[in-house]
Design an enzyme around this catalytic site. Structure first.
Site, PDB file in Angstrom:
ATOM      1  N   ASP A 260       0.832  -1.075   0.058  1.00 57.53           N
ATOM      2  CA  ASP A 260       0.062  -0.234   0.075  1.00 57.53           C
ATOM      3  C   ASP A 260       0.951   1.082   0.139  1.00 57.53           C
ATOM      4  O   ASP A 260       2.088   1.047   0.109  1.00 57.53           O
ATOM      5  CB  ASP A 260      -0.870  -0.015   1.306  1.00 57.53           C
ATOM      6  CG  ASP A 260      -1.833   1.340   1.281  1.00 57.53           C
ATOM      7  OD1 ASP A 260      -2.125   1.847   0.328  1.00 57.53           O
ATOM      8  OD2 ASP A 260      -2.302   1.631   2.539  1.00 57.53           O
TER       9      ASP A 260
ATOM     10  N   ASP B 166      -0.100   5.273   0.947  1.00 53.54           N
ATOM     11  CA  ASP B 166      -0.664   6.024   1.926  1.00 53.54           C
ATOM     12  C   ASP B 166      -0.526   5.344   3.330  1.00 53.54           C
ATOM     13  O   ASP B 166      -1.369   4.529   3.680  1.00 53.54           O
ATOM     14  CB  ASP B 166      -1.948   6.547   1.713  1.00 53.54           C
ATOM     15  CG  ASP B 166      -1.948   7.378   0.202  1.00 53.54           C
ATOM     16  OD1 ASP B 166      -0.844   8.211   0.238  1.00 53.54           O
ATOM     17  OD2 ASP B 166      -2.930   7.584  -0.272  1.00 53.54           O
TER      18      ASP B 166
ATOM     19  N   ASP C 237      -1.760  -0.906   5.888  1.00 55.42           N
ATOM     20  CA  ASP C 237      -1.901   0.018   7.293  1.00 55.42           C
ATOM     21  C   ASP C 237      -3.451  -0.103   7.592  1.00 55.42           C
ATOM     22  O   ASP C 237      -3.749   0.202   8.736  1.00 55.42           O
ATOM     23  CB  ASP C 237      -1.307   1.410   7.402  1.00 55.42           C
ATOM     24  CG  ASP C 237      -1.993   2.138   6.323  1.00 55.42           C
ATOM     25  OD1 ASP C 237      -2.216   1.909   5.197  1.00 55.42           O
ATOM     26  OD2 ASP C 237      -2.215   3.285   6.554  1.00 55.42           O
TER      27      ASP C 237
END
Length: 203
Positions: A18, A20, A149
């Site tokens: 991922d 961001d 996250d």
């Protein structure tokens, strides 16, 4: 946060990151901007709402934002996105890499491990089944390791049959960790050899 040991299937041959909040420290920007937008309506932004928004497609997260905060009569999801993006454009150029990100990406690249990077907009249940298109050919999902996250990204990876390492913000409630195969405080804690990947040479 305690570092958990992996429960994945391994050995891993492909890796997806991922972007961001995982590779780039941008999640704080989203929080800052959304707090400012809500302040105009005398509302506050908290982590229970942020958790519901993380990892979703932009328009889906926007709908959650305006509905959960009770401002949907004053601000549409579409207008929220326009205002937010205008504010974020001034912040993104200042984003820094998350701890351990550069070391891990450079290591995997040097060892010839195929890697891909996706934004939260792509890390959805519809993206992972077509991961082979990203890598240029068929890939066994059980040999793909996803770094995430966001709780929704973790669930998407697991639903696609992949293993997932979660590196959550420490403010995220631990109840959102349960679907991950491994939970780390930082990418600096990752040990490639635990997943059948080449170990760091400087370990």
């Amino acid at each position: 946060m305690a570092v958990t040991t992996p429960s994945g299937k391994g050995p891993i041959t492909h890796v997806v990151f991922d972007m961001d909040g995982l590779l780039l420290d941008t999640e704080g920007f989203y929080t800052q901007v959304q707090e400012q937008l809500l302040a105009r309506y005398n509302k506050t932004f908290d982590w229970s709402l942020k958790a519901k928004m993380m990892g979703r497609k932009a328009i889906e997260a926007a709908r959650v934002f305006v509905q959960e905060t009770g401002i949907s009569d004053s601000l549409s999801a579409e207008d929220f996105l326009v205002q937010r993006e205008d504010m974020l454009l001034n912040l993104f150029p200042t984003a820094e890499l998350m701890p351990g990100a550069s070391r891990l990406v450079r290591h995997l690249h040097a060892k010839g491990v195929p890697i891909a990077v996706a934004t939260g907009y792509l890390l959805t249940i519809s993206f992972y089944p077509y991961i082979g298109l990203t890598f240029g050919g068929p890939v066994d999902p059980e040999k793909v390791l996803v770094f995430e996250d966001a709780p929704s990204g973790v669930l998407a990876g697991k639903n696609a049959g992949m293993s997932v390492v979660m590196v959550p913000d420490p403010r995220l409630d631990s109840s959102h960790h349960e679907n991950a195969d491994q939970v780390l405080s930082s990418l600096t804690d990752f040990k490639p050899e635990e997943w059948g990947l080449p170990p760091f040479e400087d370990a």
